[in-house]
Design a protein around this motif. Structure first.
Motif, mmCIF file in Angstrom:
data_model
loop_
_atom_site.group_PDB
_atom_site.id
_atom_site.type_symbol
_atom_site.label_atom_id
_atom_site.label_comp_id
_atom_site.label_asym_id
_atom_site.label_seq_id
_atom_site.Cartn_x
_atom_site.Cartn_y
_atom_site.Cartn_z
ATOM 1 N N ILE A 31 0.843 -1.186 0.000
ATOM 2 C CA ILE A 31 0.000 0.000 0.000
ATOM 3 C C ILE A 31 0.882 1.241 0.000
ATOM 4 O O ILE A 31 2.078 1.165 0.208
ATOM 5 C CB ILE A 31 -0.930 0.038 1.231
ATOM 6 N N ASN A 32 0.263 2.373 -0.207
ATOM 7 C CA ASN A 32 0.978 3.629 -0.167
ATOM 8 C C ASN A 32 0.128 4.672 0.520
ATOM 9 O O ASN A 32 -1.074 4.492 0.665
ATOM 10 C CB ASN A 32 1.318 4.083 -1.581
ATOM 11 N N GLN A 33 0.764 5.748 0.913
ATOM 12 C CA GLN A 33 0.019 6.768 1.615
ATOM 13 C C GLN A 33 0.191 8.103 0.932
ATOM 14 O O GLN A 33 1.274 8.437 0.466
ATOM 15 C CB GLN A 33 0.529 6.886 3.047
ATOM 16 N N GLU A 34 -0.903 8.854 0.861
ATOM 17 C CA GLU A 34 -0.816 10.198 0.332
ATOM 18 C C GLU A 34 -1.812 11.073 1.066
ATOM 19 O O GLU A 34 -2.967 10.692 1.243
ATOM 20 C CB GLU A 34 -1.124 10.188 -1.169
ATOM 21 N N SER A 35 -1.346 12.205 1.494
ATOM 22 C CA SER A 35 -2.137 13.153 2.281
ATOM 23 C C SER A 35 -3.042 12.444 3.291
ATOM 24 O O SER A 35 -4.246 12.656 3.334
ATOM 25 C CB SER A 35 -2.941 14.091 1.377
ATOM 26 N N GLY A 36 -2.443 11.593 4.081
ATOM 27 C CA GLY A 36 -3.152 10.980 5.196
ATOM 28 C C GLY A 36 -3.899 9.713 4.847
ATOM 29 O O GLY A 36 -4.207 8.903 5.707
#
Lengths: 511, 292
Positions: free
Chosen positions: B282-287
């Motif tokens: 998975i990845n995270q972007e702006s929370g």
């Protein structure tokens, strides 16, 4: 006739003895003069002393009175010399002797009564250190000084009473220190259970409170940043004895202790507005005065709308954030104030505030957003241990149980865990000069945060993937240490470290 | 080498190398084009305009990347307007895979607008793409130059793909031109509540073709999917991780939301999410977290 009355002068938190020498000469024209580098407030003390002595029913001697504040090359300021000057004059008129090994401090009112005066605690500490036995201070300031054991603190109400005591006609009982209950409970504005959702942010608050870590929250208006921060005092551990004394010293010097106040035992929560001046926040001025960062010593400095603070204020906070104290240098003075605070900052993601908002549209261009986010400089962000992105909460998506604040954890329960973790830290750092995990230097990390091969490898991978700086790398370890402490475990394990990585610095832009 | 390609050159409508498709748009066709890069006629043969909102959501960004990567890899030229957001996502996905892309600028040919995308600008030229503008020198971009630029974007392309667009967006203007010039319009469906999906939904209602996979577009160009070796993480997931993936496949979520949905403490979820992120699931972007 020459009389010497000992008192003190405070330079920052440093105390120096001052001899108030009063000379009453029969020769020369009647007059009253103060020498020895007095400032305006000291100079005006002539009028207060004259009126107070007259109001006490004693004829003011019509002699040539000269007061010298020795050593003469240190600037004296404030109203604390009223009492020693008046005592000097009265001892000559009423013919009593001043007891040995005594210090005097206090501001007089025209009616001869004494007013609450700042710095009493520092004088008491000085008295104890240098072998003075008695100190005479205004009644309202006596309790804070009374916290120091081993000296007698005499609460003086007015000049008549004091003269009576010296003439052995009246008795003044030395004060018995008592805790001031009003001051102990500084209730938080909110209970943590009133904050719906935001579980991760609450958890970050708990970690921050336990380890004294700096924290920054970024999110849209109305997402609950300020509420979380305002709920923080409710979960902070109480000050221990050393800390309590350190904090009260600063407040005593700043004149922020209430009349009759006792030692401060709760961590202070300071929330200066972003229009506050550099000197107001950092401290200083021609007469160096502690700023908000020092008043937040061992407590919380909450900076709401962090990126609205002027650039120079933010950059000036780098030294205290790193060293836990700051030095204010002026051409003639150099004072040091402790400023070991926990920084809690909140910021919007963009000028309009709705960048990445699930419902509302952001109207900012990418350039505006970049510019806005750049207002917080890298070095400051690098000194913050916990980074949290806060999204607005849609309570309609909550089940009834999740919405019912009675079922959520209260600040009281969280506070117990925090205190538990804090005690573990105090025990650990008994022989070191630090108090909390956030203060650990590399040598402490090496000693107290032993990582297994697996965890080290995990952290190494993370630092490459998330491009962590060397400082962030260390900070992640510190946070993991606190998480393990909250759990009551000595060994940092994989899940502690993995959770700590949740609070790593984030990039908020989409690019 | 970069020096040579960054030289400004001019082509007029009378030139035999002037793109045929663009010429077809008649009076709208620019009389003169300034360009940087290697003017190879092959680049104009199969062009697809990809446009999207400046405020692309993480969904829009992910879809743009997925679609463009495969389409560009198959050999189709991606045309867009070099704005941040949707345009930027399309250009950079193309150069990343080594594909060709044409950026049509809203400003004079000597300007890079927006300035901070200069790195991308150079990458486009390095990968043998083109920078085009009908405006000379250091002409500043103005409100009216953006829609004018959009007609060239539409004019160069056989079809246009709209990923996300608001109701009054430049992307819809491009779509309007595309319709006028008789180009095929593709649109990506989104949540009907999202503001940046309202434009695409309007297009779909008016007859645009729905795109759910790169094949939908490649079929129109008679291209087949290139055999892309997109590496998927190979390690296996445990039960909790599988549950998280299931949640995230529906929509990107914050840690709090996942914890609530699965009734697991956020402490545990946080640790699991970090580990999954490190493993590359998975990845995270702006929370928010999303599946790779």
């Amino acid at each position: 006739m020459l009389i010497k009355v000992p008192s003190v002068v405070n330079l920052g938190l440093e105390t120096i003895k001052v001899d108030v020498e009063v000379n009453l000469a029969n020769r020369g024209l009647p007059g009253f003069e103060i020498v020895g580098l007095p400032d305006k407030a000291v100079d005006e003390s002539r009028e207060r002393v004259r009126a107070a002595i007259s109001s006490s029913g004693v004829d003011f001697p019509s002699k040539k009175i000269t007061v010298n504040l020795a050593p003469a090359d240190i600037q004296k300021e404030g109203s604390l010399y009223d009492l020693p000057i008046a005592v000097g004059i009265l001892s000559s008129v009423l013919q009593f002797s001043i007891p040995e090994k005594s210090l005097f401090l206090g501001e007089l009112s025209f009616d001869g009564f004494l007013r609450h005066t700042k710095g009493a605690l520092l004088m008491a500490l000085f008295a104890k250190e240098f072998g003075f036995l008695n100190i005479f201070v205004p009644k309202d300031s006596a309790n804070e000084a009374g916290a120091i054991k081993g000296i007698k603190v005499f609460p003086v109400e007015n000049l008549i009473q004091l003269a009576g005591y010296f003439l052995k006609r009246k008795n003044i009982e030395p004060i018995v220190y008592r805790k001031n209950l009003n001051e102990i409970s500084m209730p938080a504005e909110f209970d943590m259970r009133e904050v719906l959702g935001q579980e991760q942010a609450k958890r970050a608050m708990e970690i921050a409170a336990a380890g004294g870590h700096n924290i920054i929250m970024v999110g849209s208006p109305g997402s609950g940043k300020t509420m979380l921060a305002r709920a923080l005092p409710g979960i902070l551990p109480p000050l221990n004895e050393t800390e309590s004394l350190e904090v009260t010293k600063i407040y005593s010097v700043a004149g922020n202790i209430q009349p009759g106040g006792s030692l401060i035992t709760t961590r202070q929560f300071r929330a200066p507005h972003h229009t506050a001046s550099l000197v107001g926040i950092i401290g200083g001025g021609t007469r160096p005065h502690p700023g908000e960062v020092s008043l937040a010593h061992r407590g919380v400095l909450f900076l709401d709308e962090f990126n609205e603070f002027p650039h120079n204020v933010m950059e000036a906070m780098r030294q205290p954030l790193e060293d836990g104290y700051l030095t204010i240098s002026r051409s003639k003075k150099r004072v040091m104030y402790p400023a070991d605070f926990m920084l809690v900052a909140s910021a919007n993601p963009c000028p309009c505030g709705y960048f990445n908002h699930p419902k509302k549209n952001c109207t900012c261009t990418q350039q505006q957003i970049k510019k806005y986010q750049k207002r917080i400089s890298g070095p400051i962000l690098d000194r913050i241990d916990l980074h949290i992105a806060i999204s607005p909460v849609d309570t309609t998506e909550f089940s009834d149980n999740q919405k019912n604040s009675e079922l959520l954890e209260s600040s009281k329960i969280i506070k117990q865990r925090v205190i538990f973790a804090k005690i573990r830290q105090e025990k650990r750092f008994e022989k070191d000069l630090i108090q909390s995990n956030a203060q650990m230097k590399n040598i402490h990390i090496k000693n107290y945060c032993k990582l297994t091969k697996d965890i080290e490898e995990l952290l190494h991978r993370a630092s490459i993937k998330f491009q962590l700086s060397a400082r962030s790398y260390m900070k992640t370890i510190k946070v993991a240490r606190t998480i393990a402490d909250l759990e009551g475990v000595e060994e940092i394990n994989i899940s502690h470290m993995a959770e700590a990585l949740q609070y790593k610095p984030k990039t908020y832009e989409s690019a | 080498m970069l020096k040579l390609v960054s030289m400004v050159q001019i082509i007029t409508i009378e030139d035999k190398n002037y793109p045929k498709l663009l010429k077809e748009i008649g009076n709208d066709a620019p009389k003169k084009l300034y360009y940087k890069g290697d003017w190879d006629m092959g680049i104009f043969e199969n062009c697809l305009a990809v446009v999207g909102s400046r405020h692309l959501t993480s969904y829009g960004k992910k879809i743009t990347e997925q679609l463009v990567t495969e389409i560009a890899a198959a050999g189709i030229t991606i045309v867009s307007g070099f704005m941040y957001g949707g345009d930027e996502a399309a250009h950079s996905a193309t150069v990343r895979i080594g594909g060709k892309t044409i950026a049509v600028m809203p400003c004079g040919i000597d300007l890079v607008h927006p300035e901070y995308q200069e790195k991308l600008y150079n990458e486009i030229l390095e990968k043998k793409g083109l920078i085009i503008s009908e405006l000379e020198g250091k002409f500043q971009p103005a409100l009216w130059t953006y829609p004018r630029r959009n007609r060239i974007v539409a004019g160069l392309s056989k079809a246009i793909l709209v990923v996300e667009a608001g109701l009054n967006s430049g992307s819809l203007i491009t779509a309007k031109y595309a319709k006028k010039y008789g180009r095929k319009i593709f649109a990506v469906p989104g949540q009907i509540t999202s503001d940046v999906s309202k434009g695409t939904i309007k297009l779909i209602k008016e007859g645009a073709e729905v795109v759910t996979e790169p094949g939908d577009i490649l079929k129109y160009y008679n291209f087949s999917l290139a055999k892309l070796n997109l590496t998927k993480p190979s390690s296996t997931l445990n039960k909790e991780e599988q549950k998280i993936i299931e949640q995230l496949k529906r929509e990107p979520m914050e840690a709090d939301t996942i914890a609530r949905a699965l009734s697991v403490s956020v402490i545990k979820i946080g640790a699991t999410l970090s580990l999954m992120q490190l493993k590359g699931f998975i990845n995270q972007e702006s929370g928010k977290y999303y599946v790779n």
